[in-house]
Design an enzyme around this catalytic site. Structure first.
Site, mmCIF file in Angstrom:
data_model
loop_
_atom_site.group_PDB
_atom_site.id
_atom_site.type_symbol
_atom_site.label_atom_id
_atom_site.label_comp_id
_atom_site.label_asym_id
_atom_site.label_seq_id
_atom_site.Cartn_x
_atom_site.Cartn_y
_atom_site.Cartn_z
ATOM 1 N N LYS A 52 0.839 -1.209 0.000
ATOM 2 C CA LYS A 52 0.000 0.000 0.000
ATOM 3 C C LYS A 52 0.877 1.263 0.000
ATOM 4 O O LYS A 52 0.625 2.203 -0.745
ATOM 5 C CB LYS A 52 -0.933 -0.002 1.221
ATOM 6 C CG LYS A 52 -2.026 -1.051 1.129
ATOM 7 C CD LYS A 52 -2.824 -1.215 2.426
ATOM 8 C CE LYS A 52 -3.825 -2.355 2.273
ATOM 9 N NZ LYS A 52 -4.624 -2.599 3.486
ATOM 10 N N GLN A 96 -4.533 -1.679 9.794
ATOM 11 C CA GLN A 96 -4.434 -2.978 9.132
ATOM 12 C C GLN A 96 -4.999 -4.078 10.035
ATOM 13 O O GLN A 96 -4.673 -4.160 11.219
ATOM 14 C CB GLN A 96 -2.970 -3.264 8.757
ATOM 15 C CG GLN A 96 -2.769 -4.490 7.885
ATOM 16 C CD GLN A 96 -3.418 -4.379 6.496
ATOM 17 O OE1 GLN A 96 -3.609 -3.288 5.960
ATOM 18 N NE2 GLN A 96 -3.773 -5.511 5.917
ATOM 19 N N ASP A 119 -10.968 2.788 4.142
ATOM 20 C CA ASP A 119 -11.230 1.354 3.989
ATOM 21 C C ASP A 119 -12.728 1.089 3.808
ATOM 22 O O ASP A 119 -13.115 -0.015 3.392
ATOM 23 C CB ASP A 119 -10.770 0.588 5.246
ATOM 24 C CG ASP A 119 -9.454 -0.138 5.048
ATOM 25 O OD1 ASP A 119 -9.138 -0.491 3.900
ATOM 26 O OD2 ASP A 119 -8.757 -0.355 6.057
#
Ligand code: GUN
Length: 295
Positions: A52, A96, A119
């Site tokens: 990412k 994460q 997200d």
């Protein structure tokens, strides 16, 4: 049979995002800035986050990686999230997953401000998606939608069968494909672990989205001739012939199924690569205040 090539498409979309970032800055806007929090040293999470960060650099998006020890308490993590929520220089924040067992993922997801939730996991964003309001959409479902759109796959009036009802893939994909939009307007059947005789449903699918995490689960006899098959599975399976000792396997038996399809995603090189694109696009949207005007 044609491949839905995530490698090709993701590199094309990265170029587009890079140009959009440049244009935003030329227009006097901010350099989009993503913060990623990584707790502990889980191997797969390390790889995902590194990828990412690299993709941010490739597209001109600024990123900040916040590493916290495995032993970080839930309160400390929530405090760090609040700091980022308050930081006007940061447009998007991801934590994460998975998190260490002593930390509630639900609390953490809710702690991220919806306007920074690139997200698309926060209940406010999921709720907005469900009622057709602008929202951040989670990475895998929006990557699938981008893929169908870019390959000009007609969805209206088609029967789409989704296998798996997870919060981050199966459920949002089923909502997105049933919306009155393009891509969308599908008749959607959502199958899951309690669905008896899954084959009865999969053989009716014009579009089959498989997200259950069982390597090679879908075989040719389960697929209608000419179907579009989207394989979301990414499971590590032991493979002594590989240097790493494992290979990545999808939920679809590719060799068996591919000859029967009109389109199919390979694994690796399919949907997986599209997910990062969605994160980059959401970070750009956050910097432009496209979804929420006051973040
Ligand atoms: N772990 C696996 N996939 C994801 C993702 O898309 N976002 C976050 N934050 N964690 C993940």
């Amino acid at each position: 049979m044609k491949l839905l090539d995530g490698k090709y498409l993701s590199s094309l979309l990265k170029e587009e995002i890079k140009k959009d970032v440049e244009q935003l800055v030329l227009d006097g806007g901010p350099v989009p800035h993503l913060a990623a929090i990584l707790v502990g040293n889980d191997g797969a999470s390390e790889t995902y986050v590194a990828s990412k960060i690299k993709s941010c650099a490739e597209t001109g998006i600024r990123s900040t990686l916040i590493r916290l020890a495995e032993t970080t308490s839930e309160a400390e993590l929530l405090q760090k999230i609040e700091e980022v929520n308050q930081n006007k220089d940061i447009h998007g924040l991801i934590v994460q997953l998975p998190l260490p067992k002593h930390i509630s993922e639900e609390k953490v997801t809710e702690a991220i401000h919806p306007a920074k939730d690139v997200d698309g996991f926060h209940p406010v964003n999921v709720g907005r998606l469900c009622i057709g309001m602008p929202s951040y959409v989670s990475a895998t479902p929006s990557g699938i939608i981008d893929m169908l759109e870019r390959y000009d796959i007609k969805t209206s009036g088609k029967h789409c069968v989704v296998i798996g009802r997870s919060n981050i893939v199966g459920t949002p994909v089923s909502i997105l494909l049933s919306r009155n939009k393009t891509p969308g307007n599908c008749t959607v059947t959502l199958c899951h672990s309690k669905t008896p005789n899954i084959k009865e449903f999969t053989t009716q699918a014009d579009i089959l989205v498989v997200a259950l995490g069982k390597p090679g689960f879908i075989t040719a006899d389960m697929v209608k001739s000419g179907a579009v098959v989207v394989d979301v599975g990414i499971t590590r399976v032991m493979d002594p012939t590989k240097k790493s000792g494992f290979r990545i396997s999808g939920d679809v038996n590719f060799e068996d199924v591919a000859p029967k399809c009109s389109y199919i995603t390979p694994v690796p090189g399919g949907v997986g690569l599209m997910t990062i694109i969605s994160l980059l696009k959401n970070t750009l949207k956050a910097a432009k205040k496209e979804i929420y005007q006051n973040n």
